[in-house]
Design an enzyme around this catalytic site. Sequence first.
Site, PDB file in Angstrom:
ATOM      1  N   ASP A  39       0.846  -1.191   0.000  1.00 32.92           N
ATOM      2  CA  ASP A  39       0.000   0.000   0.000  1.00 32.92           C
ATOM      3  C   ASP A  39       0.887   1.249   0.000  1.00 32.92           C
ATOM      4  O   ASP A  39       2.013   1.198   0.460  1.00 32.92           O
ATOM      5  CB  ASP A  39      -0.870   0.043   1.269  1.00 32.92           C
ATOM      6  CG  ASP A  39      -1.616  -1.262   1.483  1.00 32.92           C
ATOM      7  OD1 ASP A  39      -2.075  -1.818   0.489  1.00 32.92           O
ATOM      8  OD2 ASP A  39      -1.702  -1.704   2.639  1.00 32.92           O
ATOM      9  N   ASP A  67       2.881   8.129   8.606  1.00 36.90           N
ATOM     10  CA  ASP A  67       2.992   6.715   9.007  1.00 36.90           C
ATOM     11  C   ASP A  67       4.405   6.434   9.468  1.00 36.90           C
ATOM     12  O   ASP A  67       4.627   5.764  10.470  1.00 36.90           O
ATOM     13  CB  ASP A  67       2.792   5.756   7.821  1.00 36.90           C
ATOM     14  CG  ASP A  67       1.390   5.711   7.328  1.00 36.90           C
ATOM     15  OD1 ASP A  67       0.738   6.755   7.387  1.00 36.90           O
ATOM     16  OD2 ASP A  67       0.967   4.645   6.877  1.00 36.90           O
ATOM     17  N   GLU A  77       3.598  -2.892  11.069  1.00 35.23           N
ATOM     18  CA  GLU A  77       3.042  -2.983   9.718  1.00 35.23           C
ATOM     19  C   GLU A  77       3.971  -2.309   8.696  1.00 35.23           C
ATOM     20  O   GLU A  77       4.013  -2.697   7.542  1.00 35.23           O
ATOM     21  CB  GLU A  77       1.671  -2.289   9.710  1.00 35.23           C
ATOM     22  CG  GLU A  77       0.926  -2.379   8.416  1.00 35.23           C
ATOM     23  CD  GLU A  77      -0.157  -1.322   8.335  1.00 35.23           C
ATOM     24  OE1 GLU A  77      -1.307  -1.680   8.544  1.00 35.23           O
ATOM     25  OE2 GLU A  77       0.162  -0.143   8.076  1.00 35.23           O
ATOM     26  N   GLU A  78       4.724  -1.329   9.141  1.00 33.91           N
ATOM     27  CA  GLU A  78       5.582  -0.581   8.223  1.00 33.91           C
ATOM     28  C   GLU A  78       6.974  -1.178   8.020  1.00 33.91           C
ATOM     29  O   GLU A  78       7.764  -0.634   7.255  1.00 33.91           O
ATOM     30  CB  GLU A  78       5.729   0.873   8.700  1.00 33.91           C
ATOM     31  CG  GLU A  78       4.422   1.643   8.751  1.00 33.91           C
ATOM     32  CD  GLU A  78       3.721   1.751   7.391  1.00 33.91           C
ATOM     33  OE1 GLU A  78       4.375   1.548   6.354  1.00 33.91           O
ATOM     34  OE2 GLU A  78       2.510   2.009   7.389  1.00 33.91           O
ATOM     35  N   ASP A  98       0.260  -1.320  14.326  1.00 32.87           N
ATOM     36  CA  ASP A  98      -0.003  -0.558  13.104  1.00 32.87           C
ATOM     37  C   ASP A  98       0.141   0.893  13.547  1.00 32.87           C
ATOM     38  O   ASP A  98      -0.712   1.417  14.265  1.00 32.87           O
ATOM     39  CB  ASP A  98      -1.430  -0.849  12.617  1.00 32.87           C
ATOM     40  CG  ASP A  98      -1.797  -0.022  11.387  1.00 32.87           C
ATOM     41  OD1 ASP A  98      -1.008   0.851  10.988  1.00 32.87           O
ATOM     42  OD2 ASP A  98      -2.896  -0.245  10.837  1.00 32.87           O
ATOM     43  N   LEU A 107      -0.051   3.834  12.196  1.00 29.47           N
ATOM     44  CA  LEU A 107      -1.111   4.766  11.820  1.00 29.47           C
ATOM     45  C   LEU A 107      -2.090   4.037  10.903  1.00 29.47           C
ATOM     46  O   LEU A 107      -1.760   3.707   9.761  1.00 29.47           O
ATOM     47  CB  LEU A 107      -0.507   5.983  11.108  1.00 29.47           C
ATOM     48  CG  LEU A 107      -1.105   7.326  11.473  1.00 29.47           C
ATOM     49  CD1 LEU A 107      -1.240   7.534  12.963  1.00 29.47           C
ATOM     50  CD2 LEU A 107      -0.281   8.446  10.881  1.00 29.47           C
ATOM     51  N   ASP A 108      -3.235   3.770  11.451  1.00 36.13           N
ATOM     52  CA  ASP A 108      -4.262   3.075  10.688  1.00 36.13           C
ATOM     53  C   ASP A 108      -5.195   4.104  10.051  1.00 36.13           C
ATOM     54  O   ASP A 108      -5.583   5.072  10.705  1.00 36.13           O
ATOM     55  CB  ASP A 108      -5.053   2.155  11.635  1.00 36.13           C
ATOM     56  CG  ASP A 108      -6.178   1.462  10.916  1.00 36.13           C
ATOM     57  OD1 ASP A 108      -5.901   0.706   9.974  1.00 36.13           O
ATOM     58  OD2 ASP A 108      -7.346   1.685  11.294  1.00 36.13           O
ATOM     59  N   GLU A 132      -3.740  -5.429  13.057  1.00 39.50           N
ATOM     60  CA  GLU A 132      -5.054  -4.788  13.127  1.00 39.50           C
ATOM     61  C   GLU A 132      -6.107  -5.710  13.741  1.00 39.50           C
ATOM     62  O   GLU A 132      -6.760  -5.357  14.720  1.00 39.50           O
ATOM     63  CB  GLU A 132      -5.502  -4.364  11.715  1.00 39.50           C
ATOM     64  CG  GLU A 132      -4.630  -3.251  11.136  1.00 39.50           C
ATOM     65  CD  GLU A 132      -4.755  -3.086   9.628  1.00 39.50           C
ATOM     66  OE1 GLU A 132      -4.928  -4.100   8.911  1.00 39.50           O
ATOM     67  OE2 GLU A 132      -4.663  -1.942   9.141  1.00 39.50           O
TER      68      GLU A 132
HETATM   69  P1  AHG Z   1      -3.622   1.454   6.831  1.00 42.35           P
HETATM   70  O1  AHG Z   1      -3.894   2.917   6.718  1.00 42.35           O
HETATM   71  O2  AHG Z   1      -2.947   1.090   8.127  1.00 42.35           O
HETATM   72  O3  AHG Z   1      -2.941   0.869   5.647  1.00 42.35           O
HETATM   73  O4  AHG Z   1      -5.035   0.701   6.960  1.00 42.35           O
HETATM   74  C1  AHG Z   1      -6.080   1.007   6.089  1.00 42.35           C
HETATM   75  C2  AHG Z   1      -7.076  -0.091   6.188  1.00 42.35           C
HETATM   76  C3  AHG Z   1      -8.125   0.067   7.282  1.00 42.35           C
HETATM   77  O5  AHG Z   1      -7.894   0.978   8.254  1.00 42.35           O
HETATM   78  C4  AHG Z   1      -9.377   0.398   6.548  1.00 42.35           C
HETATM   79  O6  AHG Z   1     -10.479  -0.167   7.186  1.00 42.35           O
HETATM   80  C5  AHG Z   1      -9.151  -0.191   5.183  1.00 42.35           C
HETATM   81  O7  AHG Z   1      -7.778  -0.153   4.979  1.00 42.35           O
HETATM   82  C6  AHG Z   1      -9.855   0.561   4.105  1.00 42.35           C
HETATM   83  O8  AHG Z   1      -9.679  -0.128   2.926  1.00 42.35           O
HETATM   84  P2  AHG Z   1     -10.555   0.182   1.613  1.00 42.35           P
HETATM   85  O9  AHG Z   1     -10.132   1.523   1.143  1.00 42.35           O
HETATM   86  O10 AHG Z   1     -10.198  -0.936   0.677  1.00 42.35           O
HETATM   87  O11 AHG Z   1     -11.999   0.110   2.028  1.00 42.35           O
HETATM   88 MN    MN Z   2      -4.087  -0.194   9.163  1.00 41.04          MN
HETATM   89 MN    MN Z   3      -0.997   1.723   8.878  1.00 40.23          MN
END
Ligand code: AHG
Ligand code: MN
Ligand code: MN
Length: 337
Positions: free
Chosen positions: A63, A69, A92-93, A115, A117-118, A274
């Site tokens: 991602d 983050d 996670e990072e 994680d 920063l989620d 998570e």
């Molecule tokens: P992160 O920012 O740690 O990568 O997590 C994002 C995750 C989670 O928090 C969220 O519910 C989901 O990704 C959203 O994903 P979509 O955009 O696919 O719905």
């Molecule tokens: Mn996350």
């Molecule tokens: Mn994250």
Amino acid sequence: MNRIVTLDEFIIRRQKDFPFASGELTGLLRDIGVAAKIVNREVNKAGLVNILGVADSQNTSGDSVQKLDLYANEILIDCLKNSGECCGIASEENEDFISIPAVETKTSKYVVVFDPLDGSSNIDVNVSVGTIFGIYRRKSDEGGPCELGDFLQSGTALVAAGYVLYGTSTMLVYTTGRGVNGFTLDPSIGEFLLSHRDIQIPKRGNYYSVNQGYYLKFDVEMRRYIDHCSDLNLRLRYIGSMVSDVHRILFQGGIFLYPNTRKYPNGKLRLVYECNPLSYIVEQAGGKSISCQLERIMEVPVEDLHQRVTIAIGSPEMVDEMKHFVHRYSPALSNGN
Ligand code: AHG
Ligand code: MN
Ligand code: MN
């Protein structure tokens, strides 16, 4: 006026609940509290300084990574490293876990997963993000460095878990297996104060939370269950930051779903950073958390640090209902009822 209880005071008081506690876990929770305050400060001023924008890198799950983050990741690692209260960290990072050498003569029996920063895609638009963490007792010998196996433990082995939500106010919610308590940061004194004692999730709620944009990519049983939520006139709320969506459900009741899609055949969310920590909290508050294939999340074997899993988490009666839809409509699990 209610007596004010700070996070530190509460953690120390709770240490007495564990007869053989050495204070290490207490120290770890306090370190995380300190890191949370620093991250909070940066998240709050994110619109003011040149820290926004996508960094030139991708995290190990592929991602895009926001700069904040990385900042949150560094702060957490630094705070945990310096105190020597834990012997290893998995984030996670970071692709691999980080082993922490003993500080002075201190050896530690805990490892921390997080994680940092989620929901980081929300930062640029001033929407809530959070930090999620879990603490395990190490399995390897205390004398040596930590090992991968220390982190590949199922959620049932968690000793503590929590999250910090950087929202309209900043809250820290955690459990050590004796209920769930919430603390709100009072920025004027820089302390987390006990604000939500013994949180209990409602048995049912009026909210469902799922990325409905992927509806056509979900398996039939998930589509039928989502139709059912809509038939019941439940309110759809999806922030796109799991920690914020689950926070709403913890307090107001409902269900959060992230099923498998074509792009993410095992779901998108990470088991270690998570799903397990949030499942521990939700279960401790009286809720349930299962995969869309109906395994209890906390019992899913952990084989990889960055393993993904599908999830249905929230009010117990609603998770049970979703289970019923899987039994009824899944071609794999259908029992013909
Ligand atoms: P992160 O920012 O740690 O990568 O997590 C994002 C995750 C989670 O928090 C969220 O519910 C989901 O990704 C959203 O994903 P979509 O955009 O696919 O719905
Ligand atoms: Mn996350
Ligand atoms: Mn994250």
